[in-house]
Structure formats: C-alpha cells, structure tokens
Scaffold this active site. Structure first.
Site, PDB file in Angstrom:
ATOM      1  N   ASP A  43      -1.741   1.307  -4.807  1.00 11.82           N
ATOM      2  CA  ASP A  43      -2.071   0.077  -4.115  1.00 11.82           C
ATOM      3  C   ASP A  43      -2.854  -0.812  -5.088  1.00 11.82           C
ATOM      4  OD1 ASP A  43      -2.442  -1.673  -1.857  1.00 11.82           O
ATOM      5  OD2 ASP A  43      -4.480  -0.897  -1.709  1.00 11.82           O
ATOM      6  N   ASP A  45      -5.113  -4.137  -3.961  1.00 12.38           N
ATOM      7  CA  ASP A  45      -6.361  -4.635  -3.383  1.00 12.38           C
ATOM      8  C   ASP A  45      -7.178  -3.494  -2.782  1.00 12.38           C
ATOM      9  OD1 ASP A  45      -5.835  -7.456  -3.833  1.00 12.38           O
ATOM     10  OD2 ASP A  45      -4.293  -7.286  -2.291  1.00 12.38           O
ATOM     11  N   ASP A 213      -6.346   3.099  -0.649  1.00 10.20           N
ATOM     12  CA  ASP A 213      -7.672   2.962  -0.044  1.00 10.20           C
ATOM     13  C   ASP A 213      -7.627   2.694   1.444  1.00 10.20           C
ATOM     14  OD1 ASP A 213      -8.515  -0.272   0.436  1.00 10.20           O
ATOM     15  OD2 ASP A 213      -6.756   0.130  -0.791  1.00 10.20           O
TER      16      ASP A 213
END
Length: 320
Positions: A43, A45, A213
């Site tokens: 990922d 961001d 995240d």
C-alpha cells in the site's frame, strides 16, 4: 475543453530526512543468497508514507477536513461506495497540480527505512509494486521527489489514473476497475499473477508479500503468503480483533529483517521438496493451476463475503 491526462513538470531534489529520524545501523542490502523468488506488493498512503496524499489535498484545496470526515463515515457505514465518495472528494479539488504538489512535499513524511528496503529489493531482484486506491500521477510524482526518478522508475504503480486540466479546475479519477471500489486490489494482484506468470527460473514457487496499514488492504492481503501490518493502525487492530495472524512492523527495516529470516528458513525447508507446507493455502490455489488460464477460475471460487484466509503459523507474531 475536456481535461486530458496530466504531463508532470520536473520535480526538485528531495530534502534529506533529519538526522534524528535516520536509523544508526540499517540492515544490510546485500543479496540474501536464497533461491525462492519473492514478490512485494505494498500500500502507499499510511504505509510507505505516514500521511494520506488525498487527505492533504482535500483538506487544503478541496472539500475540507470536516466534509471529508463526513464522507469517510459514509464509506464506513456503507451508505455510499468508496468509488462514489472518492469521485466527490477528487472532484472538489480546484488547484493546479504543481501547486497542490507543494503541499504534499511539505506535509508528507516517508518511512525512514523505505529507501534502504527498496535498495534491498533491487539487490535481491525482488519486484516491488505499489497497489493503491489513489491516483497514479500523484503517487508517481511523490516517489520521484522523495527517492529520485531513477529509483522510482523501478517501482510499478498499480492505481487509478487521472485526468487533470491545466488550470486544476477538474480532477477526475480514471478508475482501474468498473465496480464500487474503483480499484479492486485483490483483482490487481490476481491480474499480476496471470499476466506476468511469476515463476522463477529454477521452478520454485514465488512468495507473495503484502505490506499495509488499513482495513481497505484486506482484499489484497488475502491473496498473499505473508502479511505485514503497520503497528498501531487499523489493519493490525482488525487482525487482533479477529485473531488473524500477521507480522507487525514499525518501519520497513523490520520488514526487511523478517523477510531475510523467512527466506532463509524457507530455503532450508523447501529445496528439492516442492510446495512447502508453510504457504497460505488460500493464495496457493493459483499455483496449483495447470495453466495461466485457470487463475481467474480460482479467484472466482472465493466467496465474496470472505473476510480473511488462514495464515501460516510460521509467519505469525503473537498478540499480547
């Protein structure tokens, strides 16, 4: 005039991280000497960068933080789809790309060990792919600035494209997939498996790593062999709440050290033994296909309401 795909101007050299944030003794980036091919998907961001690129732009030049928080709640409640809300957020922007990028340069903080980890991947011939629900032109410009254009060019970005007019009055996502997600990360990983036919030259089975995240990373995570979840954020909370095994990390240095351990243990266990028992059986369906045309069939067999798969115990960090 209809908007056209943006052509980005040259970006200035990125600022160096403050000394206080630099790791004193980073792990070695030397080749591991193991045989199994490894593929990394990550990922962007909240993972490579601590902040969300879209949120920075929306807060400063678009709908604003209060409206954005309302829209975020609408996604979480199921009132509106991610794609629908994202179109409103990106459509609210009214700023030339170059001006908006100034806010990103000043507010983004890259994981302090990402550059070293990327060097490690290059030295070990580990393809590193960004998978994001964001906009590819934004992500590419950020990587070009923070790690340099040459290093950035070695990273494949699998994300939505964008049409942005010269004056910045129109920001329009060009969705990768025509569904309520706009970009189905799980489908992208399966597309990669199918199109690239990721098989190492010596016949060993590639190991799929996913780094994330947030809960939105779960669809892609279930296609991987090993999941890394940033400590203290939503993906780890979900894994703890649902008793889902994972490996927690604070920086990419933790990920690098764990990959070295896993690769060396795996190398000892699997040489000459074929498919190892410590691979995620859910992700292994595609490997047992007799041809690449069978891959989409296995992907289609997965129930839509499946939340997560059974993770291999060898890759579990105990939750205390």
């Amino acid at each position: 005039m209809a908007p056209s795909a943006i052509t980005l101007p040259p970006m200035p050299e990125a600022k160096q991280m403050p000394a206080a944030f630099k790791q004193s003794s980073p792990p070695s980036t030397a080749p591991m000497g193991t045989t199994r091919k490894i593929i990394c998907f990550s990922d962007f961001d909240g993972t490579i960068f601590m902040q969300d690129t879209g949120h920075i732009l929306f807060n400063a030049y678009g709908c604003g933080s209060e409206r954005r928080e309302i829209l975020d709640r609408q996604i979480k409640s199921g009132e509106r789809s991610f794609k629908d809300v994202s179109e409103e957020m990106w459509g609210s922007l009214d700023v030339p790309f170059v001006d908006g990028f100034e806010a990103l340069k000043s507010q983004l903080n890259m994981d302090q060990d990402f550059k070293t980890f990327h060097d490690f991947c290059l030295n070990n011939q580990i393809p590193f792919n960004v998978i994001s629900a964001g906009l590819k032109p934004v992500l590419r410009a950020v990587l070009d600035h923070f790690i340099g254009e040459e290093a950035s060019a070695s990273i494949a970005i699998v994300a939505n494209d964008a049409e942005i007019d010269a004056d910045g009055h129109t920001w329009k996502p060009v969705w990768r997939h025509q569904n309520e997600l706009g970009h189905d990360k799980a489908l992208s990983i399966n597309e990669y498996k199918d199109q690239a036919k990721i098989e190492s030259e010596d016949g060993t089975i590639p190991m799929i790593i996913f780094i994330g995240d947030g809960v939105s990373d779960l669809p892609a995570a279930r296609e991987a062999d090993v999941l890394f979840a940033r400590r203290g954020l939503a993906l780890e909370d979900y894994c703890v709440e649902n008793k889902l095994p994972y490996i927690a990390y604070d920086t990419f240095a933790d990920i690098q050290r764990e990959i070295v351990k896993i690769a060396k243990i795996d190398d000892k266990k699997t040489k000459g033994k074929g498919l190892p028992s410590n691979f995620n059986p859910r992700a292994n369906l595609w490997r047992r296909a007799s041809s690449k045309t069978a891959v989409p069939v296995f992907a289609a067999m997965t129930p839509r309401d499946e939340k997560m798969f059974v993770w291999p115990e060898q890759f579990t960090e105990p939750v205390h």
